[in-house]
Structures are given as C-alpha cells and as structure tokens.
Write a protein that holds these residues in place. Sequence first.
Motif, mmCIF file in Angstrom:
data_model
loop_
_atom_site.group_PDB
_atom_site.id
_atom_site.type_symbol
_atom_site.label_atom_id
_atom_site.label_comp_id
_atom_site.label_asym_id
_atom_site.label_seq_id
_atom_site.Cartn_x
_atom_site.Cartn_y
_atom_site.Cartn_z
ATOM 1 N N VAL A 1 0.919 -1.240 -0.001
ATOM 2 C CA VAL A 1 0.215 -0.032 -0.012
ATOM 3 C C VAL A 1 0.874 1.230 -0.047
ATOM 4 C CG1 VAL A 1 -1.596 1.224 1.357
ATOM 5 C CG2 VAL A 1 -1.950 -0.981 1.051
ATOM 6 N N LEU A 2 1.789 1.153 0.809
ATOM 7 C CA LEU A 2 2.722 2.401 0.989
ATOM 8 C C LEU A 2 3.582 2.544 -0.294
ATOM 9 C CD1 LEU A 2 4.176 2.624 4.534
ATOM 10 C CD2 LEU A 2 2.594 3.944 3.564
ATOM 11 N N GLY A 3 4.058 1.219 -0.780
ATOM 12 C CA GLY A 3 4.905 1.671 -2.126
ATOM 13 C C GLY A 3 4.040 2.205 -3.300
ATOM 14 N N GLU A 4 2.699 1.642 -3.345
ATOM 15 C CA GLU A 4 1.783 2.531 -4.450
ATOM 16 C C GLU A 4 1.628 3.937 -4.228
ATOM 17 O OE1 GLU A 4 -1.659 0.081 -4.143
ATOM 18 O OE2 GLU A 4 -0.724 -1.650 -5.160
ATOM 19 N N ALA A 5 1.648 4.396 -2.824
ATOM 20 C CA ALA A 5 1.317 5.804 -2.567
ATOM 21 C C ALA A 5 2.614 6.528 -3.011
ATOM 22 C CB ALA A 5 0.982 5.876 -1.052
ATOM 23 N N ILE A 6 3.794 6.043 -2.440
ATOM 24 C CA ILE A 6 5.099 6.648 -2.901
ATOM 25 C C ILE A 6 5.117 6.981 -4.483
ATOM 26 C CG2 ILE A 6 7.570 6.393 -3.182
ATOM 27 C CD1 ILE A 6 7.429 4.960 -0.182
ATOM 28 N N ALA A 7 4.852 5.949 -5.351
ATOM 29 C CA ALA A 7 4.976 5.947 -6.804
ATOM 30 C C ALA A 7 3.663 7.173 -7.048
ATOM 31 C CB ALA A 7 4.766 4.539 -7.121
ATOM 32 N N GLY A 8 2.629 7.257 -6.416
ATOM 33 C CA GLY A 8 1.464 8.075 -6.926
ATOM 34 C C GLY A 8 2.009 9.609 -6.640
ATOM 35 N N VAL A 9 2.515 9.687 -5.336
ATOM 36 C CA VAL A 9 2.964 11.233 -5.239
ATOM 37 C C VAL A 9 4.210 11.589 -6.001
ATOM 38 C CG1 VAL A 9 1.970 11.243 -2.857
ATOM 39 C CG2 VAL A 9 4.573 10.644 -3.393
ATOM 40 N N THR A 10 5.089 10.772 -6.361
ATOM 41 C CA THR A 10 6.230 10.920 -7.373
ATOM 42 C C THR A 10 5.529 11.491 -8.572
ATOM 43 O OG1 THR A 10 7.489 9.464 -6.021
ATOM 44 C CG2 THR A 10 8.334 10.085 -8.308
ATOM 45 N N ALA A 11 4.571 10.649 -9.014
ATOM 46 C CA ALA A 11 4.110 11.041 -10.441
ATOM 47 C C ALA A 11 3.286 12.340 -10.411
ATOM 48 C CB ALA A 11 3.037 9.840 -10.930
ATOM 49 N N SER A 12 2.513 12.503 -9.268
ATOM 50 C CA SER A 12 1.541 13.690 -9.418
ATOM 51 C C SER A 12 2.313 15.078 -8.951
ATOM 52 C CB SER A 12 0.598 13.538 -8.323
ATOM 53 O OG SER A 12 1.054 13.404 -6.976
ATOM 54 N N GLY A 13 3.675 14.822 -8.215
ATOM 55 C CA GLY A 13 4.251 15.928 -7.926
ATOM 56 C C GLY A 13 3.793 16.556 -6.562
ATOM 57 N N ASP A 14 3.267 15.850 -5.866
ATOM 58 C CA ASP A 14 2.599 15.966 -4.492
ATOM 59 C C ASP A 14 3.675 15.619 -3.289
ATOM 60 O OD1 ASP A 14 1.459 16.742 -2.123
ATOM 61 O OD2 ASP A 14 -0.182 15.476 -2.067
ATOM 62 N N VAL A 15 5.045 16.044 -3.388
ATOM 63 C CA VAL A 15 6.152 15.564 -2.777
ATOM 64 C C VAL A 15 6.017 15.979 -1.247
ATOM 65 C CG1 VAL A 15 7.459 14.952 -4.793
ATOM 66 C CG2 VAL A 15 7.592 17.189 -3.591
ATOM 67 N N SER A 16 5.162 16.817 -0.882
ATOM 68 C CA SER A 16 4.903 17.344 0.708
ATOM 69 C C SER A 16 4.743 15.984 1.362
ATOM 70 C CB SER A 16 3.965 18.221 0.637
ATOM 71 O OG SER A 16 2.706 17.587 0.325
ATOM 72 N N HIS A 17 4.131 14.907 0.790
ATOM 73 C CA HIS A 17 4.023 13.697 1.593
ATOM 74 C C HIS A 17 5.073 12.897 1.949
ATOM 75 C CE1 HIS A 17 -0.347 14.767 2.441
ATOM 76 N NE2 HIS A 17 -0.400 14.857 1.042
ATOM 77 N N MET A 18 6.326 13.078 0.989
ATOM 78 C CA MET A 18 7.202 12.207 0.830
ATOM 79 C C MET A 18 8.099 11.823 2.283
ATOM 80 S SD MET A 18 8.227 10.125 -1.396
ATOM 81 C CE MET A 18 8.161 10.932 -3.114
ATOM 82 N N PRO A 19 8.300 12.947 3.341
ATOM 83 C CA PRO A 19 8.816 12.416 4.409
ATOM 84 C C PRO A 19 7.893 11.576 5.200
ATOM 85 C CG PRO A 19 8.874 14.768 4.003
ATOM 86 C CD PRO A 19 8.079 14.193 2.854
ATOM 87 N N ASP A 20 6.674 11.827 5.258
ATOM 88 C CA ASP A 20 5.739 10.835 6.269
ATOM 89 C C ASP A 20 5.740 9.491 5.491
ATOM 90 O OD1 ASP A 20 5.090 12.841 8.101
ATOM 91 O OD2 ASP A 20 3.424 13.466 6.879
ATOM 92 N N LEU A 21 5.506 9.401 4.135
ATOM 93 C CA LEU A 21 5.477 8.245 3.508
ATOM 94 C C LEU A 21 6.696 7.342 4.009
ATOM 95 C CD1 LEU A 21 3.904 9.166 0.137
ATOM 96 C CD2 LEU A 21 2.937 7.659 1.663
ATOM 97 N N LEU A 22 7.968 7.971 3.714
ATOM 98 C CA LEU A 22 9.008 6.922 3.857
ATOM 99 C C LEU A 22 9.341 6.665 5.425
ATOM 100 C CD1 LEU A 22 11.485 9.208 1.492
ATOM 101 C CD2 LEU A 22 10.783 6.891 1.187
ATOM 102 N N ARG A 23 9.046 7.624 6.312
ATOM 103 C CA ARG A 23 9.073 7.361 7.839
ATOM 104 C C ARG A 23 8.116 6.033 7.989
ATOM 105 N NH1 ARG A 23 6.099 10.033 12.634
ATOM 106 N NH2 ARG A 23 7.058 9.214 14.187
ATOM 107 N N ALA A 24 6.982 6.282 7.485
ATOM 108 C CA ALA A 24 6.201 5.080 7.886
ATOM 109 C C ALA A 24 6.576 3.658 7.200
ATOM 110 C CB ALA A 24 4.573 5.397 7.081
ATOM 111 N N LYS A 25 7.041 3.793 5.766
ATOM 112 C CA LYS A 25 7.654 2.785 5.429
ATOM 113 C C LYS A 25 8.784 2.442 6.101
ATOM 114 C CE LYS A 25 9.814 0.902 1.241
ATOM 115 N NZ LYS A 25 10.249 1.392 -0.186
ATOM 116 N N GLY A 26 9.499 3.196 6.738
ATOM 117 C CA GLY A 26 10.716 2.595 7.682
ATOM 118 C C GLY A 26 10.250 1.910 9.058
ATOM 119 N N ASN A 27 9.212 2.408 9.427
ATOM 120 C CA ASN A 27 8.759 1.802 10.597
ATOM 121 C C ASN A 27 8.150 0.276 10.437
ATOM 122 O OD1 ASN A 27 8.912 3.544 13.421
ATOM 123 N ND2 ASN A 27 8.291 4.946 11.645
#
Length: 947
Positions: free
Chosen positions: A839-865
């Motif tokens: 689920v997180l992998g798909e979300a990371i790919a989505g924000v990368t494509a859309s340009g909404d990278v403001s969520h990237m820190p939260d997505l990567l932190r959630a993935k790390g946990n």
Amino acid sequence: MFTERVASSGEIFFDRFCLNLSERLLTLDDQPVEIGGRALDILIQLACNPDAVLSKADIMDSVWPDITVEESTLRFHMSNLRKALGDGVNGARLIVTVAGRGYRFVVPVRSAVTPVARVGTDVTASHLLPPRISQYIGRRDGIHELSNKLISSRFVTIIGPGGVGKTTLALAVAHEMLEPFVGRVLFLDLGMLDDPSMVPTSLASTLGIAVRSIDPTPSLVTFLRNQRILLVLDNCEHVVESVAAVTTEIFNATPQVYLLTTSREALRVAGESVFKLDPLEVPPDGAQMTAEDALAFPAAQLFMERAKATGARIEHTRDAAGLVSAICRKLDGVALAIELAAGRVEALGLRQTAELLDQHLSLSWPGRRSAPGRQRTLQATLDWSYELLSPMERVILRCVAVFSGHFTLDGAIGVAPREIAAGLVIEALENLVGKSMVASRQLNGATRYRLLATTRAYVIALKGDPVAGRNLSRRHAEYCIGWLENNALAGVALRETSARARYLDSLNDVRSALEWCFGQSGDQPAGIRLAARAAPIFLGLSLLGDCYKWCGTAIRALGTQESGSPDEMHLQAAFGLSVMFTRGSNDDAREALNRSLAIAEKQNDIRSQLQLLAPLTMYHLRIGDFRTAIELGRNASRLSKFVNDPGTEALAHSIIGISLTHTGDLAGARAELEAAHQNPSPILDPAAIYLGFDGHDLAGIFLAKTLWLQGFADRARSCADETISDAFEKDHPVTLSIALIWAISLYIAMEDVKVAQELLDQFTARAELHSLEPYLAAARAYRGLLAVRSGNAGSGVPMLTSALADLHAAKYELFTTTFTIALARGVAEIGSNDEALTVLGEAIAGVTASGDVSHMPDLLRAKGNLLMKGGYHEEAVEECLSEAITWSREQGAVISELAATIDLATLRQQRGVSGVRTMLQSVYLRLSEGFENPLVRQAERLLARLP
C-alpha cells in the motif's frame, strides 16, 4: 399587569393553594405551607403572571434587586419551591421550564378582584353573554393586559386577521368584567347584520329600548347616560362606519359606559384604543428542544387540546412534537386554522395531517357546528374578509400574494400593474394592513409585509385572468432580478449572519420566479438573467443544491444571444463550483470552470479571471494534478500585477502559496500565504464571480500548517485557533468546512486528538446538512484514521478502505495520501505487514508521479517503521529513515525531520551506534518554540537517555 390587579385583594388561588400577598402566607387546604422567603418571592412573581414566560434574568432582578446572584442560586430556590408545591408529584405540573427562555406558571389561577365601582345591583344580575370558554390557551397575558387597557381607556377595539381569536379574547374579558360591572355586561354579535343602518337598532333592541324614530342613537345615549355597563360589539368590520358613528356618540355622552369592539380593522374614531391581537406563539423552526418544551408553546397547546377533544391520541414524543410544531408554523399560529387542522387528526392521523398541509393548505376542513357560518371553515372566514375589500385593494392583494414570504413596499409597487400609480399601491397596501389582510412588522428600521399562509393560499386559489397572471409572474421575475442587482452583494451575504437571514427569506421568491421562468408558459431569457444574478448568492450562502439545479437549467436554456456573455460566465463558474463541492471533481466541473475562464479571457476581464483561477486551482489540487495547480498559481500572480487591488493581490498570493505547500516548498509557500493573510478583508470581489468560500480563512489554515511543519508549533497553533474562530464566527458552511477539514489534519499532527475529534463532529454535521459528499467521505476516513491511532485497527481499516474508494471515485485526492498512510499502519496491525508495505509503495509512486512530494517524508518514515516491524534488514530501515530526513531538510519541514530523526536515533541506539545524541540534538536545537508538544517532549526524553 396581573400583579397590579390582585394587589387590592391580596389573595391568589390556584389548585388547592391560597397565596396571601399582604401576609406573605401560602396555605394548602387552609394549612400553612413551609416555604423559604426567596422561594415565596419567586412564587409571587410566577403566580402574578400566570401563563407568561418569565426570564431567569427578570426573576433574579426582582427577587434579588440589590445583589448579583448566580443562576445556580435561582435553580436551588426553584427546586425548593417545586418541592413545597408538590410539582411533578403524581403528574402534577404547576411550573414549566421553557428551554432557553425561563419559567411559566401553568396552573389556572383565581383572584379576588376588587370591582372598579359598585352600584346597587347584585353581581348575579342578568347579563347577555355567550358561555364562558373553559380554557384561554396562550391568551392569559392578553386577557389581563386588555382588561387593564379597557378600564383605563374605556374604549378598546381588538383588531386582527380572521380566525386569530378576537371573539374568544373579547368573551374572556367580558366574563372577567362581570364582577366589576356587577353583571351588567352586554355582548352583541354584529356578524349577522347585512344592513349597516341596523347597528343602532340592534343595540337598542338588545338593551330592551323601544325604538320610536328612524335614528335610535339619541334614545340609546339617553338610556345609557347614567348607566354603568360594558358593551361588547363583536365582528364590526363589515359595518365599521355605522359602528364608528354610534360608538362615538355613546363614548362622548355616557362617561360610565365602557366599549369593547372586535374588528379586522380599527374604527378610527376619537377615544378609541387599538389592541392588536397577534397569532399564537409557535415553536421556532430548527430549534433543538424536548417534546415537553415544544408542546408548551400556546399554538401547540391549542392543537393538542383540540385534537384530544375529538378523541385523537397523540403521544408526547419528540417526533410527534416536531409534527405538531411544523403544523402550527405552517398555519402561522392562527387559532381557527389550528383548531380545524387538529380536528382532522382523529380521522387522518398526525403525520398524514401534516403531509396534507404540506401538499395543499386545506381551506375547506369543517370546524364546530356551533360556530358562526363565517367561521366554520377557513374558506368562509376569508370569503367574508375578501368581500369587504375595495376593487383596488383586491387587485393589490392578488399582486402581493405572488411573494412567498416577506416583501417590502418597493416590492409591492414592483409587482403591481404598471398603469396603477405608486401612490394608489401604497394606499391600498396600508388599507390591507389596517384590515388585517396583510401583516406588517418593523425590521432594522424598515417595514416588511407578509400574508399569512392561509390568506395567501386563499388568494392564489382565486380564479383570474390567465394573461394577467402571466404578466404578474413576469413582473415578479423582473423585480427579483432588480433586487439581486441592487441589493444582493455576495460579500455582505458571506460576512454578516444577520444579513444572510434576510437573503434566505428573499431567495424563496427567487426560487418561485425561476420555477415560473423555466416552466411551460414562462420567460426563459428572464430566467437566464435571474439565475446568473442568483448564482453568486446561492454560492455565498452555500445553497449548492439550488446553485446546481438552476445554473444547470439556465445553461441548458442558453441561446445564441447569451452564449459567451457575462451571464454565461457566471452560470458556468457557479455550476462548476457546485458540482465540485457536492459531486466531486468530475469532468462536468472541469468543463464548466474552463468555459467560464475562457469567456473571462475573451472579454479581458482580469478580476473574473483571478476569481476563477482559485476554484480551478482547487480543482486540480483535488484531483492530484499539482503541476497544473502551480502553473495556475503563477498565472494568477502575473495577472494580479494588472489590478491595483489589495484583495485581488492577496487572492493571487493565496493561490500560489497553497500550490507550493504541496510541492514541499515551505519557505516559498509561507511567504505567499503571509502576504495573503495580511489582508484582513475577505479575498473576494463582489462585482466579479464569487468563489463560494472565503479565501482569507483558507490561506490562514494553510499558513498554520506551513508554520507547524517548519517547527513553529506555537505560532501554528495560534494561527489555526484564530482562523477556526473566524470561520465559526462567519458560519459560512463551505468556508467553515474547508477550514475544518485542514484543521482536523493539523490538530491530529500536533497530537491534540480531543480538539480534532470535536472539530470532526462539527465538520461532519455541516457536510451532512449541505450534502457535501466528498467531505462526508473524508469525515469517515478521519474516523477510521483516529480508530487506527487509538489501537482499534479492526474497525478503522474497513472505514478507511470504504472512504478511500469514495474519495478516489470523486477525484478528491487532497487527503488520500494521509489516509493511505493510516490504512497501511492499520493493515500492519491486524497482521499483514507485506500488504501494508505494498500500500505504501503504491502511494510513494503516486506522489512521485503527481508532484505532491510534501507527503514524501511521512511516507518514507511510515515505510521505515513497517520494515523495522517486519524484521527487514536494518540497513533497509536506515535507508528509508535517512531518505525521509533528506526530503524533510530539502522542504524545510523541521517537524517531519525531527520525527524521522527520533525513529532513526532509537534504532541506532539499540544497535549501539555512536553519534546518535549529536544527530538528534542538531535537529532539536533548531526549535525555538513548541516545547510542550508531545513530539518535542519525546525527543527530550530520548536525549536524556542518550550518552
């Protein structure tokens, strides 16, 4: 008032009690009742004003005149009073609490009223009065007030519309006056007279005077000159001139004769005092109250009493009380109408009676057979009144009946035929008010008029010339267009709650005019103009259903003449906004907004272009097209240079600032948002297309979010609190909903779940009320997110899954990444860590494509946990968290960097890696405020443990 009337005898009797005022003694069956002094003072106030609602403030001012006491003190002594009276024991009700208003003494009272003057005749002397009515529901105050007015002025006329209860009140006062007048009270119903000249003759005949001349008035005066008597003349309106003449003679020549008359218009003679009888008080619409409180209103009491008398049984439930309240409001509190409707309940049931009234206000329901013919149905009562009008008054009454609610003098002139001079319209309207066919009231220094619902239904049902009817409807539509152009500024409607109420009332006429314009025999070009001028107001008041319906209807009716016009520009913009807010960011919304912008560009209307770029930016943000949103923001910035207007410039700053927050450019976003937020006025131009929301508050909540991410937690909290407070004060549904949906996210991030939950409840209520479907889906998603946070992933995950599906369908993608992160955490909690990582992998790919990278820190932190929880290699976890820190630094998001650094420091501490303290401290020391925040405290606790 009643207090003055009982003072002479000093005793009030109620139930089995006697209250002696002079001795300050309360007895029950002649035995003293123990009661405190303050409780006794409260009882005196209530018993001296039976059936009246006394406010808590008035009672406290009277009982404690020289000191200030808390409301709890009043409640304490009121409780003692109720215990002393046995109130509530075995169903006994003496004192009723009226929610939000005060207390009402509801038990019937009796008092020993000292006669004004006695003559030799005994009180049992014969009188000519119809039987006493057992209950005078809601009129007890009126009886006392009218009795005092009659004694002081000697000549009073009760005026009011047909069926309001004038005869009932006159009879009540007449019976009250039997003792003061020692039985010498005469009641004469003039309703049966057809010949005005018979008025003095009928009065003489009733008094037993032999008439030996053509004019019996002199004989009447001679007979009454030394008599002390009360003459009650009922139903004078159809013989008003004759009654005026004879009562003037009697009043001037007989100082001991008292006159009480009833009429639908005043007699307008010297010496006459007018007592205007208003309809019974009805429960207010939209008020949250118990069944007991609602049914305590006089109109509801009358309905229940009359329904019970016919054998109907109505349970005292909240639903039943709501239906009774709605019926009473529909009938404007008119006593006769309420009695007739109540009489149908036994046969039809309460709900069907209410539904029939909603579908068609029945004027033909029969009443009591004992009533005069003119009062057996509403139709007969109104026929009687209508026949008394002059031809000009009938014409104007038919014209003003086109208004569905209140109207002004200008409105009456506007819908009258053009050949009738304004002066004649004014005169006819004044006469209609005087004859109680039209009601009037003062509001903010201006007079507003309205027809009671029963009167309007009667007039509309009258058959007339179809051509005249179409012309009237056309004049009404043109008047509504002019009213919107001259008065309905969207900026006022947005900012002032009191002004919004006036617009809401007048918009009922706009709706009825639109119905006619787009109907079979209507005027579609007028309808297009009307819809275009109503559109900004529909948006300003968040009447999105109306906006969608009528703008869509008008767009479909556009012809070549209107194509590409300013009217189409307004219609397309409003239609696109209403679609976006209620149905989601679909193609209809995009096409309408783009069409409107194209017209504005073709006309070189820069202000309208700027107004349109805001909702277009919002549209692209909602669907996740952040690159287009940023380009629109830059376009707005360029256009603002051509308009020397602070509000327009602030709008451009707001558009670009909101767009930049999604790209992670927090420094740039903050500069733009601060520039926008410095303008205290709403970011709109009433002369251009209205946004449908207040951009000032939107900029404020995004500024709060940006400050929070940059590490300025205290300033962020202050800005958020101020913005939410301002949005609540304006109480503009869409503006408040937009502010709330972002504020909820912010308060959750700040870990203030209590405030977030309170705001979520209010957000959900408003979204439901205004059918904001995408916001309802977001509200469900927030509830799922909070459930996961509280450890209840079992219920949170299904809510999030369902809500996310609805948000994707509506193309409302602004919050889907936040909700997806919560979904991944929930899925991991219930045992599927790999699925959560997918689920997180798909979300990371989505924000990368859309340009909404403001969520990237939260997505990567959630993935790390999740990687850490799943037992993945520590290097993979470190890589994720380090990447989250890098993204945070690039964006200037200190809070995101701190959160990821805490996780990485914890991991490295467990592995025994050196330099952990230095790494965490370097981020912590960049904070200058917000040290009470849970995340910051977590960092401090970790620093305290680190070597």
